[in-house]
Design a protein around this motif. Structure first.
Motif, PDB file in Angstrom:
ATOM      1  N   MET A   1     -28.426  66.321 -11.708  1.00 38.76           N
ATOM      2  CA  MET A   1     -27.582  67.103 -10.716  1.00 38.76           C
ATOM      3  C   MET A   1     -26.208  66.361 -10.494  1.00 38.76           C
ATOM      4  SD  MET A   1     -28.610  68.647  -6.955  1.00 38.76           S
ATOM      5  CE  MET A   1     -27.413  69.185  -6.109  1.00 38.76           C
ATOM      6  N   THR A   2     -25.088  67.088 -10.510  1.00 39.65           N
ATOM      7  CA  THR A   2     -23.958  66.382 -10.411  1.00 39.65           C
ATOM      8  C   THR A   2     -23.388  66.342  -8.871  1.00 39.65           C
ATOM      9  OG1 THR A   2     -23.094  67.323 -12.629  1.00 39.65           O
ATOM     10  CG2 THR A   2     -21.302  66.615 -10.839  1.00 39.65           C
ATOM     11  N   THR A   3     -22.929  65.534  -8.255  1.00 42.66           N
ATOM     12  CA  THR A   3     -22.479  65.388  -6.905  1.00 42.66           C
ATOM     13  C   THR A   3     -20.939  65.783  -6.964  1.00 42.66           C
ATOM     14  OG1 THR A   3     -24.210  63.782  -6.432  1.00 42.66           O
ATOM     15  CG2 THR A   3     -22.569  64.066  -4.958  1.00 42.66           C
ATOM     16  N   ASP A   4     -20.733  66.720  -6.292  1.00 45.34           N
ATOM     17  CA  ASP A   4     -19.252  67.049  -5.913  1.00 45.34           C
ATOM     18  C   ASP A   4     -18.766  66.350  -4.476  1.00 45.34           C
ATOM     19  OD1 ASP A   4     -19.001  68.314  -8.571  1.00 45.34           O
ATOM     20  OD2 ASP A   4     -19.018  70.647  -7.589  1.00 45.34           O
ATOM     21  N   VAL A   5     -17.408  65.676  -4.672  1.00 46.53           N
ATOM     22  CA  VAL A   5     -16.957  65.150  -3.493  1.00 46.53           C
ATOM     23  C   VAL A   5     -15.582  65.474  -3.587  1.00 46.53           C
ATOM     24  CG1 VAL A   5     -16.456  63.228  -2.331  1.00 46.53           C
ATOM     25  CG2 VAL A   5     -18.639  63.182  -3.737  1.00 46.53           C
ATOM     26  N   GLY A   6     -15.188  66.571  -2.480  1.00 41.48           N
ATOM     27  CA  GLY A   6     -13.866  67.006  -2.461  1.00 41.48           C
ATOM     28  C   GLY A   6     -13.288  67.420  -3.811  1.00 41.48           C
ATOM     29  N   GLY A   7     -14.419  68.176  -4.385  1.00 41.19           N
ATOM     30  CA  GLY A   7     -13.866  68.898  -5.703  1.00 41.19           C
ATOM     31  C   GLY A   7     -13.905  68.123  -6.801  1.00 41.19           C
ATOM     32  N   ILE A   8     -14.456  66.788  -7.062  1.00 41.10           N
ATOM     33  CA  ILE A   8     -14.504  65.965  -8.006  1.00 41.10           C
ATOM     34  C   ILE A   8     -15.982  65.620  -8.522  1.00 41.10           C
ATOM     35  CG2 ILE A   8     -13.892  63.662  -8.739  1.00 41.10           C
ATOM     36  CD1 ILE A   8     -11.691  63.450  -6.695  1.00 41.10           C
ATOM     37  N   ALA A   9     -16.338  65.831  -9.588  1.00 40.53           N
ATOM     38  CA  ALA A   9     -17.543  65.691  -9.987  1.00 40.53           C
ATOM     39  C   ALA A   9     -17.848  64.110 -10.296  1.00 40.53           C
ATOM     40  CB  ALA A   9     -17.880  66.206 -11.451  1.00 40.53           C
ATOM     41  N   ALA A  10     -18.436  63.416  -9.129  1.00 38.79           N
ATOM     42  CA  ALA A  10     -18.432  62.238  -8.851  1.00 38.79           C
ATOM     43  C   ALA A  10     -19.395  61.514 -10.035  1.00 38.79           C
ATOM     44  CB  ALA A  10     -19.421  61.782  -7.621  1.00 38.79           C
ATOM     45  N   ASP A  11     -20.467  62.029 -10.675  1.00 42.84           N
ATOM     46  CA  ASP A  11     -21.066  61.456 -11.730  1.00 42.84           C
ATOM     47  C   ASP A  11     -20.186  61.384 -13.123  1.00 42.84           C
ATOM     48  OD1 ASP A  11     -23.376  61.352 -10.287  1.00 42.84           O
ATOM     49  OD2 ASP A  11     -24.327  63.240 -10.947  1.00 42.84           O
ATOM     50  N   ARG A  12     -19.315  62.438 -13.283  1.00 42.65           N
ATOM     51  CA  ARG A  12     -18.508  62.520 -14.504  1.00 42.65           C
ATOM     52  C   ARG A  12     -17.403  61.291 -14.244  1.00 42.65           C
ATOM     53  NH1 ARG A  12     -18.331  63.259 -19.687  1.00 42.65           N
ATOM     54  NH2 ARG A  12     -16.477  64.663 -20.505  1.00 42.65           N
ATOM     55  N   LEU A  13     -16.775  61.334 -13.222  1.00 38.95           N
ATOM     56  CA  LEU A  13     -15.820  60.043 -12.633  1.00 38.95           C
ATOM     57  C   LEU A  13     -16.329  58.580 -12.963  1.00 38.95           C
ATOM     58  CD1 LEU A  13     -13.136  59.196 -11.854  1.00 38.95           C
ATOM     59  CD2 LEU A  13     -14.019  59.728  -9.472  1.00 38.95           C
ATOM     60  N   LYS A  14     -17.771  58.498 -12.679  1.00 42.77           N
ATOM     61  CA  LYS A  14     -18.441  57.403 -12.571  1.00 42.77           C
ATOM     62  C   LYS A  14     -18.657  57.172 -14.146  1.00 42.77           C
ATOM     63  CE  LYS A  14     -22.333  54.723 -11.263  1.00 42.77           C
ATOM     64  NZ  LYS A  14     -23.761  54.804 -10.599  1.00 42.77           N
ATOM     65  N   SER A  15     -18.819  57.926 -14.938  1.00 41.64           N
ATOM     66  CA  SER A  15     -19.263  57.963 -16.208  1.00 41.64           C
ATOM     67  C   SER A  15     -17.838  57.232 -17.067  1.00 41.64           C
ATOM     68  CB  SER A  15     -19.618  59.028 -16.890  1.00 41.64           C
ATOM     69  OG  SER A  15     -19.738  59.164 -18.520  1.00 41.64           O
ATOM     70  N   PHE A  16     -16.651  57.807 -16.548  1.00 40.93           N
ATOM     71  CA  PHE A  16     -15.365  57.535 -17.329  1.00 40.93           C
ATOM     72  C   PHE A  16     -15.086  56.189 -16.908  1.00 40.93           C
ATOM     73  CE2 PHE A  16     -14.187  62.021 -17.362  1.00 40.93           C
ATOM     74  CZ  PHE A  16     -14.395  62.348 -18.711  1.00 40.93           C
ATOM     75  N   VAL A  17     -15.334  55.889 -15.832  1.00 35.77           N
ATOM     76  CA  VAL A  17     -14.990  54.442 -15.133  1.00 35.77           C
ATOM     77  C   VAL A  17     -15.721  53.307 -15.879  1.00 35.77           C
ATOM     78  CG1 VAL A  17     -14.930  52.917 -13.112  1.00 35.77           C
ATOM     79  CG2 VAL A  17     -13.812  55.262 -13.039  1.00 35.77           C
TER      80      VAL A  17
END
Length: 83
Positions: A1-17
């Motif tokens: 499940m993807t967590t959205d924070v302020g319209g940002i997909a946190a899991d996807r962002l974490k994956s990129f980082v």
């Protein structure tokens, strides 16, 4: 499940980082390997400044190398540096 924070997909962002962090670590390792090769070449008597120039030239295509050499010769001649 993807967590959205302020319209940002946190899991996807974490994956990129995390991917970027892994690649940066690999890059540091490769930089160390390159330094070791330069140290080895210097230890056997080669001039690393010239090796770096050769590597830069080898990255260029033939036309760009020829143009660069022609301009260098022209400038040197204009400054009275040609033998």
């Amino acid at each position: 499940m993807t967590t959205d924070v302020g319209g940002i997909a946190a899991d996807r962002l974490k994956s990129f980082v995390e991917r970027i962090e892994r690649l940066e670590e690999e890059k540091r390792g490769l930089s160390e390997d390159i330094k070791e090769v330069y140290a080895e070449s210097k230890g056997t008597g080669f001039d690393n400044k010239i090796i770096r120039q050769i590597i830069r030239l080898r990255k260029m295509d033939k036309a760009d190398r020829q143009e660069q050499r022609a301009i260098l010769e022209l400038y040197a001649e204009a400054l009275g540096m040609e033998d």
